[in-house]
Design a protein around this motif. Structure first.
Motif, mmCIF file in Angstrom:
data_model
loop_
_atom_site.group_PDB
_atom_site.id
_atom_site.type_symbol
_atom_site.label_atom_id
_atom_site.label_comp_id
_atom_site.label_asym_id
_atom_site.label_seq_id
_atom_site.Cartn_x
_atom_site.Cartn_y
_atom_site.Cartn_z
ATOM 1 N N ASN A 1 13.073 2.647 21.403
ATOM 2 C CA ASN A 1 13.332 2.608 19.959
ATOM 3 C C ASN A 1 14.522 1.731 19.624
ATOM 4 N N LYS A 2 15.601 1.887 20.357
ATOM 5 C CA LYS A 2 16.809 1.097 20.102
ATOM 6 C C LYS A 2 16.546 -0.385 20.347
ATOM 7 N N CYS A 3 15.870 -0.690 21.432
ATOM 8 C CA CYS A 3 15.540 -2.074 21.751
ATOM 9 C C CYS A 3 14.676 -2.703 20.660
ATOM 10 N N ASN A 4 13.623 -2.005 20.257
ATOM 11 C CA ASN A 4 12.738 -2.534 19.208
ATOM 12 C C ASN A 4 13.489 -2.770 17.900
ATOM 13 N N GLN B 1 4.728 -8.532 21.812
ATOM 14 C CA GLN B 1 5.525 -9.022 22.939
ATOM 15 C C GLN B 1 6.879 -8.316 22.992
ATOM 16 N N ILE B 2 7.501 -8.141 21.831
ATOM 17 C CA ILE B 2 8.787 -7.445 21.781
ATOM 18 C C ILE B 2 8.611 -6.015 22.277
ATOM 19 N N SER B 3 7.560 -5.373 21.836
ATOM 20 C CA SER B 3 7.284 -4.004 22.260
ATOM 21 C C SER B 3 7.069 -3.929 23.776
ATOM 22 N N CYS C 1 8.935 -2.345 29.109
ATOM 23 C CA CYS C 1 9.212 -2.742 30.496
ATOM 24 C C CYS C 1 10.685 -2.496 30.836
ATOM 25 N N ALA C 2 11.554 -2.947 29.962
ATOM 26 C CA ALA C 2 12.988 -2.820 30.212
ATOM 27 C C ALA C 2 13.425 -1.360 30.244
ATOM 28 N N ALA C 3 12.881 -0.552 29.359
ATOM 29 C CA ALA C 3 13.238 0.861 29.343
ATOM 30 C C ALA C 3 12.824 1.533 30.652
ATOM 31 N N ASP C 4 11.635 1.219 31.135
ATOM 32 C CA ASP C 4 11.194 1.772 32.426
ATOM 33 C C ASP C 4 12.156 1.385 33.537
ATOM 34 N N LYS C 5 12.524 0.128 33.586
ATOM 35 C CA LYS C 5 13.409 -0.356 34.654
ATOM 36 C C LYS C 5 14.821 0.214 34.511
ATOM 37 N N MET C 6 15.295 0.352 33.268
ATOM 38 C CA MET C 6 16.625 0.917 33.032
ATOM 39 C C MET C 6 16.654 2.388 33.466
ATOM 40 N N MET C 7 15.616 3.131 33.129
ATOM 41 C CA MET C 7 15.557 4.546 33.501
ATOM 42 C C MET C 7 15.498 4.704 35.022
ATOM 43 N N ALA C 8 14.801 3.800 35.689
ATOM 44 C CA ALA C 8 14.690 3.863 37.145
ATOM 45 C C ALA C 8 16.007 3.502 37.832
ATOM 46 N N LEU D 1 10.455 -12.545 31.014
ATOM 47 C CA LEU D 1 9.659 -13.531 31.738
ATOM 48 C C LEU D 1 8.267 -13.001 32.069
ATOM 49 N N GLU D 2 8.173 -11.725 32.442
ATOM 50 C CA GLU D 2 6.875 -11.125 32.732
ATOM 51 C C GLU D 2 5.970 -11.174 31.501
ATOM 52 N N VAL D 3 6.511 -10.832 30.347
ATOM 53 C CA VAL D 3 5.740 -10.787 29.111
ATOM 54 C C VAL D 3 5.376 -12.191 28.639
#
Length: 92
Positions: free
Chosen positions: A28-31, A48-50, A55-62, A86-88
């Motif tokens: 939510n914050k990122c969006n 794309q932003i979503s 993706c970033a939230a998953d990686k940050m949580m991990a 880059l992935e997106v």
């Protein structure tokens, strides 16, 4: 332009107020933060932003156990933002 995305991502996720550390919070914050950036709106569509934020939230949580831990590793957070962008943005 691609250097701008990770930098803005870091600002969106790391500079925010202390809230509950959860994927939903991060997405939510990122969006919200990325939606405010006109340069990003020109380069990326909402989907794309979503995808980048998810993706970033998953990686940050991990990688991080708390927002405070993420705040201490700005380089790591930047790398996560760069990787997800880059992935997106890769042509499929």
């Amino acid at each position: 332009m691609k250097k701008l995305i990770p930098l803005l991502f870091i600002v969106a996720l790391v500079s925010c107020g202390k809230k509950e550390w959860s994927k939903e919070y991060l997405v939510n914050k990122c969006n919200k933060e990325m939606a405010k950036e006109e340069e990003l709106q020109k380069m990326l569509n909402k989907d794309q932003i979503s995808q980048i934020c998810d993706c970033a939230a998953d990686k940050m949580m991990a990688k991080y156990k708390s927002e405070a831990e993420a705040d201490k590793d700005k380089a790591g957070a930047e790398e996560i933002g760069r990787t997800c962008a880059l992935e997106v943005m890769q042509p499929k």
